[in-house]
Scaffold this motif. Structure first.
Motif, PDB file in Angstrom:
ATOM      1  N   ARG A  28       0.854  -1.182   0.000  1.00  0.00           N
ATOM      2  CA  ARG A  28       0.000   0.000   0.000  1.00  0.00           C
ATOM      3  C   ARG A  28       0.891   1.233   0.000  1.00  0.00           C
ATOM      4  O   ARG A  28       1.792   1.340   0.836  1.00  0.00           O
ATOM      5  N   GLN A  29       0.611   2.140  -0.925  1.00  0.00           N
ATOM      6  CA  GLN A  29       1.400   3.342  -1.086  1.00  0.00           C
ATOM      7  C   GLN A  29       0.487   4.555  -1.027  1.00  0.00           C
ATOM      8  O   GLN A  29      -0.545   4.612  -1.705  1.00  0.00           O
ATOM      9  N   ARG A 143      -5.628  -1.174  -7.261  1.00  0.00           N
ATOM     10  CA  ARG A 143      -6.916  -0.595  -6.893  1.00  0.00           C
ATOM     11  C   ARG A 143      -6.674   0.544  -5.906  1.00  0.00           C
ATOM     12  O   ARG A 143      -5.565   0.738  -5.408  1.00  0.00           O
ATOM     13  N   VAL A 144      -7.745   1.284  -5.616  1.00  0.00           N
ATOM     14  CA  VAL A 144      -7.689   2.412  -4.687  1.00  0.00           C
ATOM     15  C   VAL A 144      -8.631   2.133  -3.526  1.00  0.00           C
ATOM     16  O   VAL A 144      -9.761   1.673  -3.731  1.00  0.00           O
ATOM     17  N   PRO A 224      -5.751   7.744   5.077  1.00  0.00           N
ATOM     18  CA  PRO A 224      -5.631   8.302   3.723  1.00  0.00           C
ATOM     19  C   PRO A 224      -6.016   7.292   2.634  1.00  0.00           C
ATOM     20  O   PRO A 224      -6.092   6.078   2.877  1.00  0.00           O
ATOM     21  N   TRP A 225      -6.246   7.804   1.448  1.00  0.00           N
ATOM     22  CA  TRP A 225      -6.420   6.950   0.285  1.00  0.00           C
ATOM     23  C   TRP A 225      -5.056   6.398  -0.108  1.00  0.00           C
ATOM     24  O   TRP A 225      -4.046   7.099  -0.047  1.00  0.00           O
ATOM     25  N   VAL A 229      -1.223  -2.145  -4.536  1.00  0.00           N
ATOM     26  CA  VAL A 229      -0.534  -2.741  -5.680  1.00  0.00           C
ATOM     27  C   VAL A 229      -0.154  -4.181  -5.342  1.00  0.00           C
ATOM     28  O   VAL A 229       0.696  -4.425  -4.482  1.00  0.00           O
ATOM     29  N   SER A 230      -0.790  -5.137  -5.990  1.00  0.00           N
ATOM     30  CA  SER A 230      -0.439  -6.547  -5.820  1.00  0.00           C
ATOM     31  C   SER A 230       0.601  -6.919  -6.865  1.00  0.00           C
ATOM     32  O   SER A 230       0.628  -6.371  -7.969  1.00  0.00           O
ATOM     33  N   PHE A 231       1.462  -7.879  -6.511  1.00  0.00           N
ATOM     34  CA  PHE A 231       2.555  -8.226  -7.421  1.00  0.00           C
ATOM     35  C   PHE A 231       3.002  -9.660  -7.222  1.00  0.00           C
ATOM     36  O   PHE A 231       2.648 -10.324  -6.254  1.00  0.00           O
TER      37      PHE A 231
END
Length: 247
Positions: A28-29, A143-144, A224-225, A229-231
């Protein structure tokens, strides 16, 4: 091997270890100001409904917003920046380079161990040279969502570490999880994956000693939003070099 189109992403040593052992498959970023500006422009142009004040993103907007992710889209690749350090037996020996995460040597393209070429004992991840990167990730989904919408299952996929049980064969023994406050060395533990991930989020932002509610925009309490990102990990140039040398 990496290409000019690959983007970089930084991870601390504890998360590098989780990627290497296969337990970390998502990150998560924080959605920063630059990305927020792009979303605002899309809203102004009537192309997006934007990020709601409450509740999830509108289903019709999910893919549009995911396409704005600065880390890439499914199929794109990320080369990992991680910290390296000098490795030597005594002051008279040549200093070699190794990764902080697991002390593995950094390899030259010809398979030999790379010499240490930095002015300080440790080179931070942000200053890693591209050819020294040993981990290449392929994005599988983007996704967000809000930070606090994370589930226990997703917390585990973030690479948090379970605390070893005293009696692993005893089914009634409760599973605890690492507390990343202070040193993050596993001295303390949390009751749930969610609590563990919360301490990790704070630890990664240098806020491990703060017990009061977060006051910074990317803090846990700010909810926060984030980009989710899955990898998957793919074989890297470092791995291929080692195989070639052993052949």
């Amino acid at each position: 091997m990496t290409t000019d189109q690959d983007k970089s992403i930084q991870f601390g040593a504890h998360m590098v270890r989780s990627i290497l052992n296969g337990s970390k498959t998502v990150t998560r970023q924080f959605i920063n100001l630059r990305s927020m500006k792009l979303i605002e422009l899309a809203v102004a142009a009537g192309e997006s409904l934007g990020l709601p004040d409450s509740g999830p993103v509108h289903p019709n907007d999910e893919q549009y917003l995911a396409d704005l992710c600065p880390f890439g889209l499914p199929g794109d690749r990320l080369w990992v920046k991680e910290a390296t350090e000098a490795d030597y037996k005594d002051m008279n020996d040549p200093k070699m380079a190794r990764y902080v995460a697991d002390k593995s040597p950094v390899l030259n393209p010809d398979g030999t161990v790379a010499p240490w070429d930095y002015s300080k004992y440790t080179r931070p991840s942000i200053r890693m040279q591209r050819w020294k990167s040993r981990i290449l990730l392929e994005i599988t989904s983007v996704r967000v969502e809000r930070l606090q919408d994370i589930t226990d299952e997703q917390c585990i996929a973030e690479g948090i570490i379970p605390v070893p049980k005293i009696r692993p064969d005893f089914p009634e023994e409760r599973q605890f999880w690492r507390d990343y406050h202070l040193s993050g060395d596993g001295t303390f533990c949390c009751n749930s994956p969610r609590e563990s991930f919360q301490t990790l989020w704070r630890h990664n932002r240098g806020k491990t000693l703060e017990k009061a509610p977060d006051t910074w925009e990317d803090g846990w309490d700010a909810n926060p939003w984030v980009w989710v990102v899955s990898f998957r990990m793919v074989e890297t140039g470092q791995a291929l070099t080692a195989k070639a040398s052993a052949a």
